[in-house]
Design an enzyme around this catalytic site. Structure first.
Site, mmCIF file in Angstrom:
data_model
loop_
_atom_site.group_PDB
_atom_site.id
_atom_site.type_symbol
_atom_site.label_atom_id
_atom_site.label_comp_id
_atom_site.label_asym_id
_atom_site.label_seq_id
_atom_site.Cartn_x
_atom_site.Cartn_y
_atom_site.Cartn_z
ATOM 1 N N ASP A 1 0.952 -1.097 0.083
ATOM 2 C CA ASP A 1 0.076 0.042 -0.033
ATOM 3 C C ASP A 1 0.880 0.976 -0.034
ATOM 4 O OD1 ASP A 1 -2.383 -1.177 -0.179
ATOM 5 O OD2 ASP A 1 -2.652 -1.437 2.282
ATOM 6 N N ASN B 1 -4.568 8.820 1.949
ATOM 7 C CA ASN B 1 -4.911 8.241 3.030
ATOM 8 C C ASN B 1 -5.287 9.147 4.092
ATOM 9 O OD1 ASN B 1 -4.460 5.360 2.773
ATOM 10 N ND2 ASN B 1 -2.249 5.405 3.669
ATOM 11 N N GLU B 2 -4.419 10.267 4.436
ATOM 12 C CA GLU B 2 -4.477 11.199 5.492
ATOM 13 C C GLU B 2 -3.533 12.347 5.330
ATOM 14 O OE1 GLU B 2 -1.444 9.479 6.384
ATOM 15 O OE2 GLU B 2 -2.908 8.074 7.274
ATOM 16 N N THR C 1 -8.351 2.760 7.135
ATOM 17 C CA THR C 1 -7.658 1.577 7.863
ATOM 18 C C THR C 1 -6.224 1.735 7.937
ATOM 19 O OG1 THR C 1 -7.564 0.786 5.558
ATOM 20 C CG2 THR C 1 -9.262 -0.080 6.796
ATOM 21 N N ALA C 2 -5.667 3.132 7.962
ATOM 22 C CA ALA C 2 -4.142 3.321 8.017
ATOM 23 C C ALA C 2 -4.154 3.937 9.587
ATOM 24 C CB ALA C 2 -3.772 3.957 6.894
ATOM 25 N N LYS D 1 -6.875 4.423 11.794
ATOM 26 C CA LYS D 1 -7.677 3.310 12.746
ATOM 27 C C LYS D 1 -6.292 3.280 14.280
ATOM 28 C CE LYS D 1 -8.340 -1.755 12.565
ATOM 29 N NZ LYS D 1 -7.578 -1.894 13.896
ATOM 30 N N SER D 2 -5.327 3.478 13.730
ATOM 31 C CA SER D 2 -4.303 3.231 15.170
ATOM 32 C C SER D 2 -4.411 4.312 16.257
ATOM 33 C CB SER D 2 -2.842 3.552 14.769
ATOM 34 O OG SER D 2 -2.500 2.693 13.641
HETATM 35 P P1 NAP Z 1 5.300 2.704 6.540
HETATM 36 O O1 NAP Z 1 5.724 3.169 8.028
HETATM 37 O O2 NAP Z 1 6.155 1.903 5.846
HETATM 38 O O3 NAP Z 1 3.919 1.803 6.539
HETATM 39 C C1 NAP Z 1 2.795 2.189 7.355
HETATM 40 C C2 NAP Z 1 1.789 0.540 7.106
HETATM 41 O O4 NAP Z 1 0.487 1.137 6.817
HETATM 42 C C3 NAP Z 1 2.432 -0.120 5.992
HETATM 43 O O5 NAP Z 1 2.089 -1.588 6.774
HETATM 44 C C4 NAP Z 1 1.394 -0.050 4.975
HETATM 45 O O6 NAP Z 1 1.092 -1.385 4.187
HETATM 46 C C5 NAP Z 1 0.074 0.399 5.677
HETATM 47 N N1 NAP Z 1 -0.966 0.970 5.008
HETATM 48 C C6 NAP Z 1 -0.700 1.914 4.196
HETATM 49 N N2 NAP Z 1 -2.026 2.587 3.719
HETATM 50 C C7 NAP Z 1 -2.771 1.952 4.255
HETATM 51 C C8 NAP Z 1 -4.254 1.878 4.305
HETATM 52 N N3 NAP Z 1 -4.864 2.533 3.284
HETATM 53 N N4 NAP Z 1 -4.891 0.836 5.005
HETATM 54 C C9 NAP Z 1 -4.289 -0.030 5.813
HETATM 55 N N5 NAP Z 1 -2.966 0.045 5.790
HETATM 56 C C10 NAP Z 1 -1.952 0.917 5.053
HETATM 57 O O7 NAP Z 1 4.924 3.960 5.616
HETATM 58 P P2 NAP Z 1 4.193 4.010 4.466
HETATM 59 O O8 NAP Z 1 4.115 2.554 3.730
HETATM 60 O O9 NAP Z 1 5.096 4.966 3.570
HETATM 61 O O10 NAP Z 1 2.827 4.426 4.247
HETATM 62 C C11 NAP Z 1 2.570 5.581 5.165
HETATM 63 C C12 NAP Z 1 1.191 5.609 5.886
HETATM 64 O O11 NAP Z 1 1.605 4.999 7.056
HETATM 65 C C13 NAP Z 1 0.627 6.800 5.978
HETATM 66 O O12 NAP Z 1 -0.030 7.195 5.283
HETATM 67 C C14 NAP Z 1 -0.297 6.439 7.310
HETATM 68 O O13 NAP Z 1 -1.369 6.092 7.392
HETATM 69 C C15 NAP Z 1 0.666 5.371 8.015
HETATM 70 N N6 NAP Z 1 1.197 5.735 9.230
HETATM 71 C C16 NAP Z 1 0.570 4.927 10.361
HETATM 72 C C17 NAP Z 1 1.175 5.315 11.554
HETATM 73 C C18 NAP Z 1 0.219 4.572 12.732
HETATM 74 O O14 NAP Z 1 -0.392 3.461 12.581
HETATM 75 N N7 NAP Z 1 0.877 4.693 13.823
HETATM 76 C C19 NAP Z 1 1.815 6.042 11.886
HETATM 77 C C20 NAP Z 1 2.274 6.936 10.936
HETATM 78 C C21 NAP Z 1 2.225 6.759 9.476
HETATM 79 P P3 NAP Z 1 2.217 -1.786 3.158
HETATM 80 O O15 NAP Z 1 3.033 -2.686 4.208
HETATM 81 O O16 NAP Z 1 1.385 -2.809 2.315
HETATM 82 O O17 NAP Z 1 2.892 -0.721 2.562
#
Ligand code: NAP
Ligand code: MN
Length: 279
Positions: free
Chosen positions: A55, A131-132, A170-171, A174-175
């Site tokens: 993703d 995403n956001e 869901t990204a 959700k957390s």
């Molecule tokens: P990353 O830190 O390498 O990965 C974040 C995780 O989120 C990966 O496992 C990715 O899946 C998954 N993901 C991305 N879009 C998603 C979606 N729409 N629904 C469910 N899971 C999703 O960063 P990245 O791959 O560059 O992605 C950036 C995204 O990370 C941001 O848009 C944000 O949503 C997310 N993020 C999450 C947190 C948290 O949960 N605490 C904190 C910062 C950012 P894949 O392994 O398939 O790439």
């Protein structure tokens, strides 16, 4: 190849992350599509972008082609578990090729977030997120007025705020404790990041789902540096006067594939796994 000879061919861009598995899938797709007269491989103005990775890779592909969202369609291959923006796994490349050959141009589209940041010096910066987008204060607690559709809603105190699209729900959303939104619901979700709540300060506490056309505005009350994220990119801005969030007039289009499984299937597969039947 001349312009004449590519007329009528489907222009395809293949984008892959650095994983060995992704590169392998990319080179297989490249050699098959290159030898097929129905396709023309090019990174410039493609009709279809094939993103290979996860993703996260699709987020990068979206940002590479966000200026041509009107005409481009995406399709994702996941080299790992099944993702949210990816219809195919790495061992299903032959099915993907069949789909591309049979493709008549149908698409499935989802809302995109539009972000408009006004700085204190009057400069306006615009961005799109799949995403956001988040805003956080670096130095101190963020204090900001939250305005929803021109109504002064609350004065927020805490680490920051996130505004997510339905597919982004869901990204990070959700957390943060936000709800999972079905992508056919055209709405944005405003979610708190560690809000301060006590006798003096009050925020709503739950995330808010704001309908299409409603605008969310955040007006930071303190001068200073803010960390603003747009999907996988992070920026630091000094003296942010206002940030406005709305659903973008443009949507992201995906190739409508027979593999395009139900959203709830994806949610279950990603977060629940196999359902146990023990009592
Ligand atoms: P990353 O830190 O390498 O990965 C974040 C995780 O989120 C990966 O496992 C990715 O899946 C998954 N993901 C991305 N879009 C998603 C979606 N729409 N629904 C469910 N899971 C999703 O960063 P990245 O791959 O560059 O992605 C950036 C995204 O990370 C941001 O848009 C944000 O949503 C997310 N993020 C999450 C947190 C948290 O949960 N605490 C904190 C910062 C950012 P894949 O392994 O398939 O790439
Ligand atoms: Mn990733």
């Amino acid at each position: 190849m001349t312009q004449m000879s590519i007329t009528g061919k489907k222009k395809v861009a293949i984008i892959a992350n650095g994983k060995f598995q992704s590169k392998r899938v990319a080179s297989k797709l490249f050699s098959v599509l290159r030898d097929d007269h129905a396709f023309y491989l090019t990174k410039k103005n493609p009709d279809i972008v094939i993103s290979i990775g996860g993703d996260g890779m699709l987020l990068s592909a979206f940002h590479m082609y966000e200026s041509i969202l009107d005409k481009v369609r995406f399709v994702g291959v996941h080299t790992g578990h099944l993702g949210f923006y990816t219809d195919y796994r790495d061992f299903e490349v032959d099915e993907l090729i069949e789909t591309l050959r049979a493709d008549k141009g149908e698409s499935v589209s989802y809302p995109v977030l539009n972000i408009r940041t006004t700085l204190a010096d009057g400069r306006v910066l615009t961005a799109r997120a799949l995403n956001e987008a988040t805003i956080k204060s670096i130095e101190k607690t963020m204090v900001a007025d939250v305005i929803i559709n021109h109504v002064q809603f609350e004065c927020f105190r805490g680490d920051g705020l996130s505004v997510s699209t339905p597919t982004g729900s869901t990204a990070y959303n959700k957390s943060l404790g936000g709800a999972i939104l079905h992508p056919t619901i055209e709405a944005l979700q405003l979610t708190e990041i560690s809000s301060l709540n006590n006798r003096v300060y009050r925020t709503i506490g739950s995330s808010l789902i704001v309908p299409k056309k409603d605008k969310i505005e955040i007006i930071p009350k303190r001068l200073g540096s803010y960390t603003m994220s747009v999907d996988n990119k992070t920026f630091t801005h000094k003296n942010v006067a206002k940030v406005s969030y709305q659903i973008d007039p443009k949507k992201i289009k995906f190739v409508a594939t027979p593999r395009h499984t139900s959203f709830w299937n994806r949610v279950r597969e990603a977060f629940i796994g196999e359902i146990g039947h023990e009592i």
